[in-house]
Design a protein around this motif. Structure first.
Motif, PDB file in Angstrom:
ATOM      1  N   ALA A 172       1.183  -1.232  -0.175  1.00 16.58           N
ATOM      2  CA  ALA A 172       0.267  -0.201   0.080  1.00 16.58           C
ATOM      3  C   ALA A 172       0.360   1.420   0.373  1.00 16.58           C
ATOM      4  O   ALA A 172       1.491   1.902   0.834  1.00 16.58           O
ATOM      5  N   SER A 173       0.852   1.534  -1.213  1.00 21.37           N
ATOM      6  CA  SER A 173       2.374   2.607  -1.219  1.00 21.37           C
ATOM      7  C   SER A 173       2.503   2.918  -2.875  1.00 21.37           C
ATOM      8  O   SER A 173       2.593   2.446  -3.261  1.00 21.37           O
ATOM      9  N   PRO A 174       2.802   3.728  -3.422  1.00 21.39           N
ATOM     10  CA  PRO A 174       3.419   4.442  -4.978  1.00 21.39           C
ATOM     11  C   PRO A 174       4.520   3.684  -4.548  1.00 21.39           C
ATOM     12  O   PRO A 174       5.448   3.250  -4.102  1.00 21.39           O
ATOM     13  N   ALA A 175       4.917   3.533  -6.124  1.00 21.42           N
ATOM     14  CA  ALA A 175       5.776   2.656  -6.447  1.00 21.42           C
ATOM     15  C   ALA A 175       7.324   3.454  -6.089  1.00 21.42           C
ATOM     16  O   ALA A 175       8.198   2.468  -5.726  1.00 21.42           O
ATOM     17  N   GLN A 176       7.171   4.703  -6.237  1.00 23.90           N
ATOM     18  CA  GLN A 176       9.422   5.650  -6.026  1.00 23.90           C
ATOM     19  C   GLN A 176       9.406   4.980  -4.747  1.00 23.90           C
ATOM     20  O   GLN A 176      10.520   4.657  -4.603  1.00 23.90           O
ATOM     21  N   PRO A 177       8.994   5.649  -4.031  1.00 23.77           N
ATOM     22  CA  PRO A 177       9.424   4.792  -2.717  1.00 23.77           C
ATOM     23  C   PRO A 177      10.048   3.185  -2.361  1.00 23.77           C
ATOM     24  O   PRO A 177      11.243   3.133  -1.626  1.00 23.77           O
ATOM     25  N   ILE A 178       9.227   2.390  -2.902  1.00 21.20           N
ATOM     26  CA  ILE A 178       9.284   1.004  -2.374  1.00 21.20           C
ATOM     27  C   ILE A 178      10.979   1.025  -3.663  1.00 21.20           C
ATOM     28  O   ILE A 178      11.470  -0.131  -3.587  1.00 21.20           O
ATOM     29  N   PHE A 179      10.778   1.203  -5.176  1.00 19.90           N
ATOM     30  CA  PHE A 179      11.874   1.801  -5.556  1.00 19.90           C
ATOM     31  C   PHE A 179      13.163   2.122  -4.537  1.00 19.90           C
ATOM     32  O   PHE A 179      14.395   1.583  -5.204  1.00 19.90           O
ATOM     33  N   ASP A 180      13.254   2.977  -4.232  1.00 21.58           N
ATOM     34  CA  ASP A 180      13.983   4.121  -3.723  1.00 21.58           C
ATOM     35  C   ASP A 180      14.700   2.294  -2.658  1.00 21.58           C
ATOM     36  O   ASP A 180      15.842   3.037  -2.477  1.00 21.58           O
ATOM     37  N   PHE A 181      14.197   2.227  -1.965  1.00 25.80           N
ATOM     38  CA  PHE A 181      14.493   0.946  -1.100  1.00 25.80           C
ATOM     39  C   PHE A 181      14.981   0.166  -1.614  1.00 25.80           C
ATOM     40  O   PHE A 181      16.143  -0.677  -1.146  1.00 25.80           O
ATOM     41  N   LEU A 182      14.712  -0.896  -3.245  1.00 26.76           N
ATOM     42  CA  LEU A 182      15.157  -1.893  -3.206  1.00 26.76           C
ATOM     43  C   LEU A 182      16.979  -1.488  -3.909  1.00 26.76           C
ATOM     44  O   LEU A 182      17.928  -2.227  -4.306  1.00 26.76           O
ATOM     45  N   TYR A 183      17.188   0.077  -4.491  1.00 26.62           N
ATOM     46  CA  TYR A 183      18.072   0.673  -5.085  1.00 26.62           C
ATOM     47  C   TYR A 183      18.874   0.709  -4.261  1.00 26.62           C
ATOM     48  O   TYR A 183      20.141   0.341  -4.305  1.00 26.62           O
ATOM     49  N   ARG A 184      18.616   1.330  -3.157  1.00 25.52           N
ATOM     50  CA  ARG A 184      19.294   1.457  -1.844  1.00 25.52           C
ATOM     51  C   ARG A 184      20.190   0.804  -0.960  1.00 25.52           C
ATOM     52  O   ARG A 184      19.874   0.209   0.084  1.00 25.52           O
ATOM     53  N   ALA A 185      20.898  -0.965  -1.911  1.00 26.14           N
ATOM     54  CA  ALA A 185      21.177  -1.782  -0.996  1.00 26.14           C
ATOM     55  C   ALA A 185      21.961  -1.334  -0.034  1.00 26.14           C
ATOM     56  O   ALA A 185      22.458  -2.273   1.148  1.00 26.14           O
TER      57      ALA A 185
END
Length: 319
Positions: A172-185
């Protein structure tokens, strides 16, 4: 070899190998471009767009002498004659143009000759660029021919197993914060319990991720990956250091917004040494190996997506 004319000089190379497999088996490996990341060591990711009359367009990301290059190619597939011709539509400097042909010739008794020809020119006819391209072609072509040969033989005799699967979590979130979570390994050791160490660097537009993890079976592994952003909410990776018994591992994270929810999916595609994994895991048969690999990889990926869900949904509730 070079050829001159009104434009930049063109150079040709040829590499070939004898393969203990039928022409049909070898051609199938070459034709299946989306499996190239688990077949060819340099290939990080391939995006395929089918076209008319046996043609297709490919966006390819691949390593070349410790850098990551990307280009778009057009291919024509001829299954009857076991040939695939290709031409780069958009090349990456220092390459000005690149084309070539894969050809498989049956030599009888279940063996074949696989040949890979290239024709290229360099930006500005620069001698250093020509030498760089030739070195890259020599290294990559030899690696690609060896990989095609090993894959064709292994799939023919059943010693190699290819496995592809995916897992999805709704967030339950827009995609951008999730993508940031995955990108900031680089932040994963403090965010993911199964990650104990991360070393993250970059080259060109790619990340290089070295990571120590523990899977759901309690096994510790060190992996090393190239990661590239291949679409707005798509992050693909290719492991160059893999766990024992794995021959290759390619994957990607994809996010699709659907109203107030984002569907987050982890995709895995692996090539496995069947007997090595049976011995290491104490598995009974191929199905057992596949189930254990899927549980281990999928378990960590789902744990990552669940952590992303908890993090982003908590952040959103505080906004």
């Amino acid at each position: 070899m070079s050829e001159s004319g009104s434009g930049p000089a063109e150079y040709t190379t040829r590499h070939s190998v004898e393969v203990a497999a039928s022409a049909d088996h070898i051609y199938e490996v070459i034709a299946d471009a989306q499996s190239w990341p688990i077949i060819f060591p340099p290939t990080v990711h391939v995006r395929r767009e089918p076209g008319p009359d046996g043609t297709e367009s490919l966006d390819i990301w691949a390593t070349a002498q410790d850098t990551v290059k990307t280009w778009r190619s057009r291919r024509e597939l001829d299954a009857r004659n076991h040939t695939v011709t290709f031409r780069q539509l958009v090349s990456a400097a220092p390459v000005a143009s690149m084309s070539g042909t894969w050809r498989v010739d049956s030599t009888g008794d279940g063996t074949s000759t696989l040949t890979l020809d290239h024709r290229f020119s360099a930006v500005g006819d620069d001698p250093d660029s020509v030498a760089w391209i030739q070195r890259a072609l020599d290294a990559n072509s030899d690696a690609e021919l060896a990989a095609v040969a090993a894959t064709a033989v292994g799939r023919s005799d059943g010693s190699l197993v290819s496995l592809a699967f995916s897992d999805t979590v709704a967030i339950a979130s827009p995609a951008q914060p999730i993508f940031d979570f995955l990108y900031r390994a680089d932040l994963w050791p403090e965010r993911l319990p199964h990650v104990s160490r991360v070393a993250l660097s970059s080259v060109d537009d790619a990340q290089i991720l070295e990571m120590d993890t523990v899977n759901s079976a309690g096994e510790a592994h060190t992996t090393r990956s190239y990661r590239v952003v291949t679409d707005r909410f798509e992050l693909a990776y290719k492991q160059t250091v893999v766990p024992d018994g794995f021959l290759a591992h390619h994957g990607k994270w994809t996010l699709e917004e659907n109203g107030d929810t984002t569907v987050a999916t982890s995709h895995h595609h692996v090539q496995l040494d069947l007997e090595r994994l049976r011995a290491r895991l104490g598995a009974t048969d191929r199905e057992d190996v596949e189930q254990r690999v899927r549980a281990a990889l999928g378990g960590n990926s789902v744990a990552t997506l669940q952590a992303a869900r908890a993090f982003t949904e908590a952040e959103r509730s505080l906004a």
